[in-house]
Design an enzyme around this catalytic site. Structure first.
Site, PDB file in Angstrom:
ATOM      1  N   CYS A 431       0.828  -1.212   0.000  1.00 18.60           N
ATOM      2  CA  CYS A 431       0.000   0.000   0.000  1.00 18.60           C
ATOM      3  C   CYS A 431       0.860   1.258   0.000  1.00 18.60           C
ATOM      4  O   CYS A 431       0.986   1.939  -1.015  1.00 18.60           O
ATOM      5  CB  CYS A 431      -0.907   0.000   1.223  1.00 18.60           C
ATOM      6  SG  CYS A 431      -2.270  -1.158   1.133  1.00 18.60           S
ATOM      7  N   GLU A 433       3.998   1.485   2.171  1.00 17.20           N
ATOM      8  CA  GLU A 433       5.092   1.206   3.089  1.00 17.20           C
ATOM      9  C   GLU A 433       6.459   1.419   2.435  1.00 17.20           C
ATOM     10  O   GLU A 433       6.807   0.701   1.509  1.00 17.20           O
ATOM     11  CB  GLU A 433       5.005  -0.228   3.597  1.00 17.20           C
ATOM     12  CG  GLU A 433       3.656  -0.609   4.176  1.00 17.20           C
ATOM     13  CD  GLU A 433       2.760  -1.328   3.178  1.00 17.20           C
ATOM     14  OE1 GLU A 433       2.177  -0.624   2.318  1.00 17.20           O
ATOM     15  OE2 GLU A 433       2.645  -2.557   3.244  1.00 17.20           O
TER      16      GLU A 433
END
Length: 842
Positions: A431, A433
């Site tokens: 996502c 990170e």
């Protein structure tokens, strides 16, 4: 390269013609191998299992493909990985085709095959071992909905980016030579020699298995070429065969070979383990030398190179995974989170933008598919033309690209012990990170921690759903100051974060013991040198990254309590508690969980100020017990109208995060810091540290279902706020004010990632002015040290119509959280959450 204009459409149609199918081939092959390797070292068993799978699985070349390598036989099919968990799948066999979202077809023969295979795995899975390792208190907290570690509890870890550059430049043969050299240099006096030697031998077996798999693809392409009557397709198949005969065993010699080599690695990583978020990351950097060389020497022109990229982009969408029914509410839309990022700085701190950066963005525009999840790095020297290109893709309505700030992420990684040179080379996993590719075992998405649930438990002195699961931090009714409540909340947070760490570390140890991954480990720096798998601490950098969910709800709730009870005396503790326990008068049961949302705030957001005032007047006129300050210990029954009045007071009687109002923005910042500072205190079993993140994937929906009514005016069961975004509908002062609020958070400490979603009506980004406004908005936010932002550019009317007429919107892709998905494939609860987000205009 004939028929390319229609080739993309044909490839996409072939993928999406039917619901994906669950297959049993891998499950049977891994079980067969394990039965044959009893009593051998686990890492050798894992290598031989991969060897058995890749040597026997059916290899498939789909019609019109130019880049090959299948994970399943059927398009978007999914294999099963029983070594991680399997009980849930057998329990759901008959419901999978009937799901509201993420449906799969499960043939009867597959059910029979899997049921038989699962018998072997009883007591042998990572899930079962992790469960045994957890403390009873930890399991109680999980059962109560305080946090979930289901991502790796039931599945492989994934969330990795290997050293693709190393593979492209040296080939797997070159990596195997490194393994053999390390094996020969082992010291017989080293107490760890037995473990190291077995790990290195397993890597060697795995590398051979992958090279053999590529040869099988080459053989299949030759067979198809022999049968092919169309001369153009025959030529394509022969080229595919030549590519697979050469790579990834050897260094790539062309852009086409580099793409094929990359894809085989990408596919096999996901065959070895079903962890998702296998991310290409800085694709435009390690692929550019091959692109540049071929274009400059006339081997390819830019248009032909673009066609190859487009074909690869479609191939990304052939990857799929089945999750348990509950997880589909947190990971809805068949997401695989293969994040590919362009732009940013190079290792020396110079701008790294190149022509392939633009071509990658164009591939997303050409295919309009959810994968890869494309992102862009921004810093003060990013060319305006690249942001302009990104804006053009954003306004297509795909929810991509996501935008990331080098100025925040690089120092945040350095603060975690990563060298400056490595930090400048970061990419994004899954996502949002940040991670250094080819050097890191990051364990992102390690857990989703429900912060409003902890506040709920605090208000109930350690109880949740009638059971004592937290600390006794004092009866809320006895608190005479807000600081007493804040202190109690902090103590509960510390306690539950410690239990979260216990859960994560239990799962971590289970993966190290039962599911080491030798092939994956061979392509990450540190593992060959140390003779350790990734799962045992082999990587250069090791982290565990759990996410805090719902900071906006918790901050808004604390702000409302502070102002209405302790400052303005407009509400008593008893009135608030009674309202929350009865779901603002809608329920009498105090335990409201696992239910559909029973109300919505959307009606309020549609009211004008005059209408709202009139509604509050009506409530006061009809209510004999209007809300004046009462004695804290007063006991008085409330009817539904009283509850709704209190809800409206909570919503409108205190400032809300997302409107650039400093007092509440600072409250949300404090909530986030309480969580982040506690998380970063802990270590993991791989010799690394915990680092906090603030994003939910779409777990804000499932966490909301587990959470009772909250003091921000949210009904029980409703979704929590999305990432670091404001509560849907509460940000009323426009996009700049919302970004100003979010920028006040400490994004540096949340080094595992923060997520900000904004939704724009398409008219807001129309024309050149719209693109300039978007660029200015992003740059302004990043100048204030925001970390990430992404945009849904779609009207509410379109989304509502797609709900009613899904057959008309099969190709509608939207941003869910840190990923995009086809809207019609989502569970309705996730669809509603997207629809409810504030629709901004400049």
């Amino acid at each position: 390269m004939l028929r390319t204009a229609s080739r993309i459409e044909q490839l996409i149609d072939h993928l999406y013609d039917h619901d994906p199918i669950v297959e049993s081939e891998r499950a049977l092959l891994v079980t067969e191998s394990y039965q044959q390797t009893e009593n051998q070292p686990m890492i050798i068993r894992r290598a031989k299992a991969l060897e058995n799978i890749l040597g026997k699985m059916k290899v498939v070349i789909r019609p019109n493909e130019l880049i090959v390598g299948n994970l399943a036989t059927s398009p978007r099919g999914t294999q099963i990985f029983p070594e991680f968990s399997n009980d849930w799948l057998e329990d759901e066999f008959d419901r999978i085709e009937k799901r509201a979202g993420d449906k799969f077809i499960v043939p009867e023969q597959v059910k029979q095959d899997l049921s038989e295979a699962f018998k072997y795995w009883k007591g042998r899975t990572t899930n079962e071992l992790a469960t045994e390792l957890m403390s009873p208190e930890t399991k109680n907290a999980m059962n109560a909905g305080v946090f979930t570690v289901g991502n790796y509890y039931f599945n492989g870890v994934g969330h990795i980016s290997v050293d693709y550059k190393l593979v492209l430049e040296k080939g797997l043969k070159g990596i195997k030579e490194e393994v053999c050299t390390a094996l020969k240099s082992l010291d017989y006096g080293d107490p760890e020699i037995v473990k190291k030697s077995q790990t290195l031998k397993a890597m060697s077996i795995s590398l051979d298995a992958v090279m053999n798999y590529a040869r099988r693809l080459a053989d299949e392409a030759k067979l198809e070429a022999d049968r092919e009557t169309d001369s153009n397709r025959k030529s394509e198949l022969l080229q595919i065969a030549a590519n697979c005969a050469r790579v990834p065993a050897n260094p790539a010699t062309s852009f086409y070979e580099a793409l094929q080599s990359f894809w085989i690695i990408q596919a096999v990583i996901q065959i070895e383990s079903n962890g998702h978020s296998i991310s290409p990351m800085r694709f435009d950097q390690y692929m550019y030398p091959f692109y540049k060389k071929d274009v400059e020497n006339g081997r390819l022109d830019e248009a032909e190179a673009q066609k190859l990229l487009d074909v690869l982009w479609v191939k990304f969408n052939d990857v799929n995974k089945i999750r348990d029914e509950a997880s589909t509410k947190a990971f809805g839309g068949y997401p695989m989170f293969q994040n590919l990022i362009v732009g940013g700085q190079d290792k020396e701190g110079m701008d790294a933008t190149n022509p392939l950066s633009y071509a990658c963005l164009q591939a997303t525009a050409n295919t309009r598919l959810p994968q890869p999840s494309i992102s862009i790095r921004i810093w003060n020297k990013t060319p305006e033309s690249l942001i302009h290109k990104a804006g053009e893709v954003s306004r297509l309505g795909l929810g991509m690209p996501a935008y990331y700030s080098d100025e925040v992420i690089i120092p945040s990684l350095v603060n975690r012990g990563i060298s400056l040179t490595d930090a400048r080379d970061y990419g994004i996993i899954g996502c949002v990170e940040p991670q250094v590719g080819g050097k890191t075992e990051g364990w992102h998405d390690a857990a989703f921690f429900n912060i409003p649930k902890v506040l709920e438990i605090t208000l109930n002195n350690g109880y949740a759903n009638g059971e004592k699961i937290g600390l006794s931090t004092g009866d809320f009714s006895s608190f005479t100051t807000f600081d007493q409540l804040k202190s109690a909340f902090e103590e509960q947070m510390k306690y539950f974060v410690k239990l979260l760490v216990n859960a994560d570390n239990s799962v971590d140890v289970a993966h190290g013991e039962r599911a080491p991954l030798p092939f994956l480990s061979s392509m990450v720096e540190g593992c060959i040198e140390k003779g350790l798998s990734l799962q045992e601490g082999g990587a250069k950098y090791n982290f565990t990254g759990p996410q805090g969910v719902g900071i906006a709800n918790a901050g808004d709730a604390l702000m409302a309590i502070k102002k209405l009870i302790y400052e303005d005396n407009k509400l008593s503790i008893h009135e608030l508690k009674n309202a929350l326990d009865t779901n603002f008068g809608k329920e009498q049961n105090q335990a409201i969980t696992n239910s559909e949302p029973v109300g919505t705030n959307k009606d309020l957001s549609q009211l004008s100020t005059d209408e709202l005032v009139e509604m509050l007047k009506d409530l006061l006129n009809d209510n004999d017990t209007n809300i004046k300050k009462k004695d804290t210990n007063a006991s008085q029954p409330m009817n539904e109208k009283d509850g709704e009045y209190i809800r409206q007071l909570l919503i409108n009687g205190a400032p809300k995060y997302g409107n650039d109002i400093d007092v509440v923005d600072q409250m949300v910042r404090k909530v986030a810091l309480i969580y982040c500072k506690e998380v970063q205190k802990y270590l993991n079993p791989r010799g690394g540290t915990f680092q906090p993140g603030l994003y939910p994937v779409s777990a804000n929906v499932s966490c909301g279902i587990e959470t009772k009514a909250s003091a921000d005016g949210r009904f029980a069961g409703e979704p929590l706020a999305d990432g670091v975004s404001p509560v849907s509908g509460s940000d009323q002062n426009g996009p700049t004010a919302a970004l100003n609020s979010v920028a006040k958070l400490d994004h540096h400490i949340a080094s595992n990632g923060t997520l900000l979603n904004q939704k724009f009506h398409p008219s807001a980004l129309a024309g050149e002015e719209g693109l300039r406004n978007l660029s200015a908005l992003v740059r302004s936010y990043f100048e204030q040290k925001g970390m990430h932002v992404q945009f849904n550019v779609v009207s509410k009317e379109t989304l509502l119509d797609a709900q009613k007429n899904p057959e008309k919107y099969k190709n509608l892709v939207v941003r869910v959280a840190g990923y995009s998905a086809h809207f019609v494939s989502l569970d309705k609860s996730i669809q509603q959450d997207i629809i409810a987000r504030t629709e901004q205009q400049f």
